[in-house]
Scaffold this motif. Structure first.
Motif, PDB file in Angstrom:
ATOM      1  N   ARG A   1       0.837  -1.199   0.000  1.00  0.00           N
ATOM      2  CA  ARG A   1       0.000   0.000   0.000  1.00  0.00           C
ATOM      3  C   ARG A   1       0.874   1.252   0.000  1.00  0.00           C
ATOM      4  N   GLU A   2       1.927   1.267   0.819  1.00  0.00           N
ATOM      5  CA  GLU A   2       2.811   2.433   0.901  1.00  0.00           C
ATOM      6  C   GLU A   2       3.553   2.674  -0.411  1.00  0.00           C
ATOM      7  N   ILE A   3       3.981   1.599  -1.053  1.00  0.00           N
ATOM      8  CA  ILE A   3       4.700   1.737  -2.324  1.00  0.00           C
ATOM      9  C   ILE A   3       3.783   2.305  -3.398  1.00  0.00           C
ATOM     10  N   LEU A   4       2.566   1.776  -3.497  1.00  0.00           N
ATOM     11  CA  LEU A   4       1.618   2.259  -4.502  1.00  0.00           C
ATOM     12  C   LEU A   4       1.221   3.708  -4.241  1.00  0.00           C
ATOM     13  N   THR A   5       1.015   4.046  -2.961  1.00  0.00           N
ATOM     14  CA  THR A   5       0.653   5.430  -2.613  1.00  0.00           C
ATOM     15  C   THR A   5       1.787   6.379  -2.947  1.00  0.00           C
ATOM     16  N   PHE A   6       3.012   5.986  -2.594  1.00  0.00           N
ATOM     17  CA  PHE A   6       4.185   6.823  -2.890  1.00  0.00           C
ATOM     18  C   PHE A   6       4.304   7.045  -4.392  1.00  0.00           C
ATOM     19  N   ALA A   7       4.122   5.984  -5.180  1.00  0.00           N
ATOM     20  CA  ALA A   7       4.235   6.090  -6.637  1.00  0.00           C
ATOM     21  C   ALA A   7       3.201   7.048  -7.207  1.00  0.00           C
ATOM     22  N   GLN A   8       2.000   7.036  -6.640  1.00  0.00           N
ATOM     23  CA  GLN A   8       0.937   7.904  -7.153  1.00  0.00           C
ATOM     24  C   GLN A   8       1.168   9.351  -6.751  1.00  0.00           C
ATOM     25  N   ILE A   9       1.540   9.582  -5.503  1.00  0.00           N
ATOM     26  CA  ILE A   9       1.720  10.954  -5.007  1.00  0.00           C
ATOM     27  C   ILE A   9       2.911  11.630  -5.692  1.00  0.00           C
ATOM     28  N   HIS A  10       3.978  10.893  -5.902  1.00  0.00           N
ATOM     29  CA  HIS A  10       5.210  11.486  -6.445  1.00  0.00           C
ATOM     30  C   HIS A  10       5.337  11.314  -7.961  1.00  0.00           C
ATOM     31  N   ALA A  11       4.261  10.962  -8.613  1.00  0.00           N
ATOM     32  CA  ALA A  11       4.227  10.867 -10.078  1.00  0.00           C
ATOM     33  C   ALA A  11       5.375  10.001 -10.618  1.00  0.00           C
ATOM     34  N   VAL A  12       5.486   8.822 -10.065  1.00  0.00           N
ATOM     35  CA  VAL A  12       6.519   7.882 -10.511  1.00  0.00           C
ATOM     36  C   VAL A  12       6.185   7.378 -11.919  1.00  0.00           C
ATOM     37  N   ASP A  13       7.189   7.339 -12.787  1.00  0.00           N
ATOM     38  CA  ASP A  13       6.983   6.905 -14.177  1.00  0.00           C
ATOM     39  C   ASP A  13       7.299   5.431 -14.393  1.00  0.00           C
ATOM     40  N   LEU A  14       8.050   4.833 -13.467  1.00  0.00           N
ATOM     41  CA  LEU A  14       8.432   3.430 -13.621  1.00  0.00           C
ATOM     42  C   LEU A  14       8.794   2.857 -12.254  1.00  0.00           C
ATOM     43  N   ILE A  15       8.252   1.679 -11.969  1.00  0.00           N
ATOM     44  CA  ILE A  15       8.636   0.946 -10.764  1.00  0.00           C
ATOM     45  C   ILE A  15       9.469  -0.255 -11.203  1.00  0.00           C
ATOM     46  N   VAL A  16      10.626  -0.438 -10.585  1.00  0.00           N
ATOM     47  CA  VAL A  16      11.489  -1.579 -10.889  1.00  0.00           C
ATOM     48  C   VAL A  16      11.544  -2.487  -9.664  1.00  0.00           C
ATOM     49  N   LEU A  17      11.075  -3.710  -9.829  1.00  0.00           N
ATOM     50  CA  LEU A  17      11.058  -4.699  -8.755  1.00  0.00           C
ATOM     51  C   LEU A  17      12.021  -5.830  -9.101  1.00  0.00           C
ATOM     52  N   ALA A  18      12.455  -6.563  -8.085  1.00  0.00           N
ATOM     53  CA  ALA A  18      13.259  -7.758  -8.324  1.00  0.00           C
ATOM     54  C   ALA A  18      12.901  -8.802  -7.287  1.00  0.00           C
ATOM     55  N   SER A  19      12.877 -10.057  -7.723  1.00  0.00           N
ATOM     56  CA  SER A  19      12.501 -11.126  -6.807  1.00  0.00           C
ATOM     57  C   SER A  19      13.003 -12.452  -7.351  1.00  0.00           C
TER      58      SER A  19
ATOM     59  N   ASP B   1       2.774  -9.285  -6.498  1.00  0.00           N
ATOM     60  CA  ASP B   1       1.557  -9.473  -7.293  1.00  0.00           C
ATOM     61  C   ASP B   1       0.630  -8.268  -7.172  1.00  0.00           C
ATOM     62  N   ALA B   2       0.503  -7.737  -5.947  1.00  0.00           N
ATOM     63  CA  ALA B   2      -0.385  -6.593  -5.735  1.00  0.00           C
ATOM     64  C   ALA B   2       0.106  -5.361  -6.485  1.00  0.00           C
ATOM     65  N   ILE B   3       1.424  -5.118  -6.441  1.00  0.00           N
ATOM     66  CA  ILE B   3       1.989  -3.954  -7.146  1.00  0.00           C
ATOM     67  C   ILE B   3       1.818  -4.106  -8.653  1.00  0.00           C
ATOM     68  N   LEU B   4       2.041  -5.306  -9.159  1.00  0.00           N
ATOM     69  CA  LEU B   4       1.886  -5.552 -10.594  1.00  0.00           C
ATOM     70  C   LEU B   4       0.457  -5.291 -11.068  1.00  0.00           C
ATOM     71  N   SER B   5      -0.503  -5.670 -10.253  1.00  0.00           N
ATOM     72  CA  SER B   5      -1.904  -5.571 -10.687  1.00  0.00           C
ATOM     73  C   SER B   5      -2.501  -4.190 -10.444  1.00  0.00           C
ATOM     74  N   LYS B   6      -2.036  -3.455  -9.428  1.00  0.00           N
ATOM     75  CA  LYS B   6      -2.708  -2.206  -9.042  1.00  0.00           C
ATOM     76  C   LYS B   6      -1.925  -0.945  -9.364  1.00  0.00           C
ATOM     77  N   ALA B   7      -0.665  -1.071  -9.781  1.00  0.00           N
ATOM     78  CA  ALA B   7       0.119   0.125 -10.100  1.00  0.00           C
ATOM     79  C   ALA B   7      -0.502   0.866 -11.282  1.00  0.00           C
ATOM     80  N   GLN B   8      -0.422   2.188 -11.253  1.00  0.00           N
ATOM     81  CA  GLN B   8      -0.957   3.007 -12.337  1.00  0.00           C
ATOM     82  C   GLN B   8       0.139   3.475 -13.296  1.00  0.00           C
ATOM     83  N   CYS B   9       1.368   2.987 -13.073  1.00  0.00           N
ATOM     84  CA  CYS B   9       2.496   3.315 -13.951  1.00  0.00           C
ATOM     85  C   CYS B   9       3.164   2.009 -14.380  1.00  0.00           C
ATOM     86  N   PRO B  10       4.027   2.049 -15.372  1.00  0.00           N
ATOM     87  CA  PRO B  10       4.705   0.821 -15.804  1.00  0.00           C
ATOM     88  C   PRO B  10       5.524   0.174 -14.681  1.00  0.00           C
TER      89      PRO B  10
END
Length: 745
Positions: free
Chosen positions: A695-713, A729-738
């Motif tokens: 939730r915090e990652i998605l909120t941060f991405a939306q508030i700060h106008a993030v253009d790309l999230i890079v994850l690794a696992s 899985d949650a970030i992949l499905s609910k993110a509003q940016c690539p």
């Protein structure tokens, strides 16, 4: 027994070559096992007392030769190591393989750019290391008593031969010492190798001239011209046309065969062929193997695993056999005759002093410091088996008698034993310069870096916005790192309900459009090659996975353009490739609207802010490297975040100390990974978040106008479905940016 029976059978037939006899094979196997046992044993002993293993490997042959084993148990030593030309030739072949493999590995480790940059210094050192020993050696040969000459009437030829023997350096010994001392990547190590190879090339040209003089009895200018022109021509062709040819051969083998074994075999074949060529030209065979090692090491298609395997084979088997075999030829007992001992010590002193002074003077003129010059003299002084080869040639030509032969071999062994401790001592005084320290640090970081180890990228495509955005990201990486990119379109062999003409037209259209869209989005810089392939198969996933076996370092995929089923995270094809890929994968989910037509190009995405969530794992570091490389090209800001779960209200007081500790740990790991990003040229900031991670990652991405999230696992095996954990899985499905997800197998 079979070999023996065959041998007996062949003796009755005229004109047929008999196979290797039973006894000869038995002896060579016994000799190899004994040489390897003693060489590796003494090598490990030397390692334990902080000496290079090559010292023990050289001593192994001396101990197993007539000096000790032959003195204590002469009959047994004569049975195991008989004075037989056949047995000597069998060991010589394996010994020469040791020389060639050692120089292939040395070539792979050689930094040609550094050598070119230090070329003037290396040439001056080499000239000094040739001219001074040649003059002192010639004077020595002219003054030695006639009892040391095979033919007193040919003192000129003898003096020239001694001068040449004094000028030779042993590049294999020098290379092994530098490897043992972990100095081969140092500036001084690379210059020593360059000077040693130049020294040896000139030395072998001199040897060919002197040998021709000994054979013909007269000075032949045509021999001199042939040797010099052959060396220049070979090196000129090798580093111009040869470089391209070697690279193309490795590319072809990688594309059509693939695998580490293929890469290793190709390099060995080319090196042996180059060694044969230089030998046929009247030059040293080792020169061809060394140059081919350099050319293979410069090719992006040469497998680092193949290089490591070559190094293991060489260090564990061939090199110890080579050094031990060199020591077998030494009989120290013959040197105890007073006259031989005295003049032997004189020859040793002249050899050492001449080489030290020559290399030292050349080093100082070339701009090296006092201690660096002493290190050069120490390294170049090693003669090793190369001088033993020279001595053997002199004996066979009738220039040297057995007495002088033993002295020269003794010089070769003693100078090789002197080199490691002298190098260690002198180099301990050398201060690493700022430029060299930065280069070594960069090389160390690159050796541990994920992004720097990516040389080949595979992009399977069938069109769509996801793979096109992925292509844009690959293009940004290509501008920062030299890579090769292969775009792959896979056609299905499954029959469809269309006429053959319609089907062919549709396939060709989709093929060309999909590959063209990827190429257009990448915008690769000049010098970066894009290879396109169209393959067919009943299972697209299997085709992609088969192609991926050909030494690719990263597979870049686009997620499904449509909503995935419950059975897949992305889609069935992508999930399977991610789960079974032999190398890391990066799956890009663009969250962009589907353009009109599957293969229509998307607009170039403006990346100004890239977010990298991290938990401090190795895979998180890989995500930071990828994001920072992209940011270095686009000018985007990289924000690395770590989320700390906030304890429940009733435990806040009790957990306050633990919470403060967690913040400190979080800050430290963020700073460590931020340093990695900054070293790659990115503008990096860190942020510690509190609460539910996804939730915090998605909120941060939306508030700060993030253009790309890079994850690794790391992949977690779930039957038929790729799974990275519920948070990913949650970030992949609910993110509003690539979102780009990097998976480490």
């Amino acid at each position: 027994m079979v070999i023996h029976l065959l041998s007996v059978a062949q003796t009755t037939s005229n004109g047929l070559i008999k196979p290797l006899g039973h006894h000869e094979l038995l002896l060579v196997l016994l000799e190899l096992s004994l040489l390897l046992l003693v060489a590796r044993g003494l090598g490990e002993l030397m390692r334990r007392i902080n000496q290079p293993p090559v010292v023990g490997e050289l001593l192994a042959g001396v101990l197993l030769g007539p000096s000790l084993f032959g003195w204590l148990l002469p009959n047994l030593q004569a049975q195991i190591f008989p004075h037989s030309q056949v047995q000597s030739d069998l060991l010589s072949v394996i010994s020469w393989l040791g020389v060639l493999f050692l120089l292939i590995v040395t070539g792979l480790e050689t930094d040609l750019k550094l050598i070119i940059r230090k070329g003037k210094t290396a040439l001056l050192i080499s000239l000094g290391g040739i001219v001074v020993p040649f003059i002192t050696g010639f004077g020595l040969g002219w003054l030695l008593p006639e009892t040391f000459l095979a033919e007193p009437s040919k003192r000129l030829v003898f003096s020239l031969f001694i001068a040449t023997a004094m000028s030779i350096s042993a590049v294999p010994v020098i290379a092994k010492v530098l490897m043992d001392l972990n100095l081969i990547r140092r500036d001084i190590g690379q210059v020593t190798l360059a000077a040693g190879m130049t020294d040896d090339t000139i030395g072998w040209i001199l040897l060919s001239v002197v040998s021709g003089l000994a054979s013909s009895g007269q000075f032949n200018f045509s021999t001199v011209f042939h040797s010099v022109s052959a060396a220049i021509l070979f090196l000129a062709i090798a580093f111009t046309i040869g470089r391209t040819v070697v690279d193309q051969i490795l590319r072809w083998a990688d594309d059509y065969i693939g695998g580490m074994t293929t890469s290793l075999s190709i390099v060995v074949i080319l090196a042996l062929a180059a060694a044969a060529l230089t030998h046929a030209l009247g030059l040293e065979a080792a020169l061809g193997a060394f140059v081919m090692g350099i050319l293979a090491g410069q090719s992006r298609r040469f497998s680092s695993q193949a290089g490591h395997t070559l190094e293991v084979i060489t260090a564990g088997f061939l090199a110890p056999i080579f050094f031990a075999t060199a020591g077998l030829k030494v009989n120290l007992l013959t040197l105890f005759v007073p006259q031989t001992l005295i003049f032997g010590l004189v020859v040793l002193a002249v050899a050492c002093i001449g080489k030290f002074i020559g290399a030292y003077m050349g080093s100082r003129v070339g701009g090296l410091s006092h201690w660096e010059a002493l290190a050069m003299g120490s390294g170049m002084n090693a003669r090793g088996a190369m001088e033993i080869v020279v001595a053997t040639i002199g004996l066979s030509l009738g220039v040297l008698n057995p007495q002088m032969y033993s002295i020269i071999v003794m010089v070769a062994i003693v100078t090789s034993l002197m080199a490691p401790p002298l190098l260690r001592w002198s180099l301990s005084k050398v201060v690493i310069g700022e430029e060299e320290a930065q280069r070594l640090e960069q090389e160390e970081q690159a050796s541990r870096s994920f992004i720097k180890q990516i040389h080949r990228i595979l992009i399977p495509t069938s069109g769509g916005s996801n793979i096109q955005l992925a292509a844009q990201l690959v293009g940004y990486i290509a501008h920062q790192n030299p890579i090769e990119v292969t775009a792959l379109y896979v056609q299905s062999d499954k029959p469809l309900q269309k006429t053959s003409r319609q089907l062919t037209k549709a396939k060709n259209f989709t093929d060309k459009q999909a590959l063209a869209a990827v190429e257009a989005e990448m915008q690769l810089p000049a010098g970066i090659t894009l290879q396109t392939k169209t393959l067919a198969g009943r299972s697209k996933a299997e085709v992609i996975l088969t192609e991926a076996q050909k030494n690719y370092d990263l597979i870049v995929l686009g997620a499904s353009e449509r909503l995935p089923s419950k059975e897949a995270l992305f889609n069935l094809l992508v999930d399977r490739v991610v789960q079974e890929a032999p190398c890391p994968t990066m799956v890009v989910k663009s969250h962009l609207p589907l353009p009109q037509g599957d293969s229509c190009t998307i607009a170039q995405q403006q990346l100004k802010h890239i977010l990298v969530p991290t938990i401090g794992t190795e895979s998180s570091k890989y995500a930071v490297e990828v994001a920072s490389t992209i940011a270095a090209q686009t000018g985007a800001l990289v924000t690395i975040v770590n989320v700390i779960n906030v304890p429940q209200v009733e435990y806040i007081v009790y957990e306050q100390r633990s919470f403060d500790t967690a913040r400190e740990i979080s800050h430290d790991l963020l700073e460590q990974q931020a340093a990695i990003g900054r070293s790659l040229g990115a503008d990096v900031k860190i942020n510690i978040l509190h609460g539910n991670p996804e939730r915090e990652i998605l909120t941060f991405a939306q508030i700060h106008a993030v253009d790309l999230i890079v994850l690794a696992s790391n992949i977690r095996m779930v039957t038929g479905r790729a799974f990275f954990g519920h948070r990913v899985d949650a970030i992949l499905s609910k993110a509003q940016c690539p979102v780009a997800t990097i998976t480490i197998p």
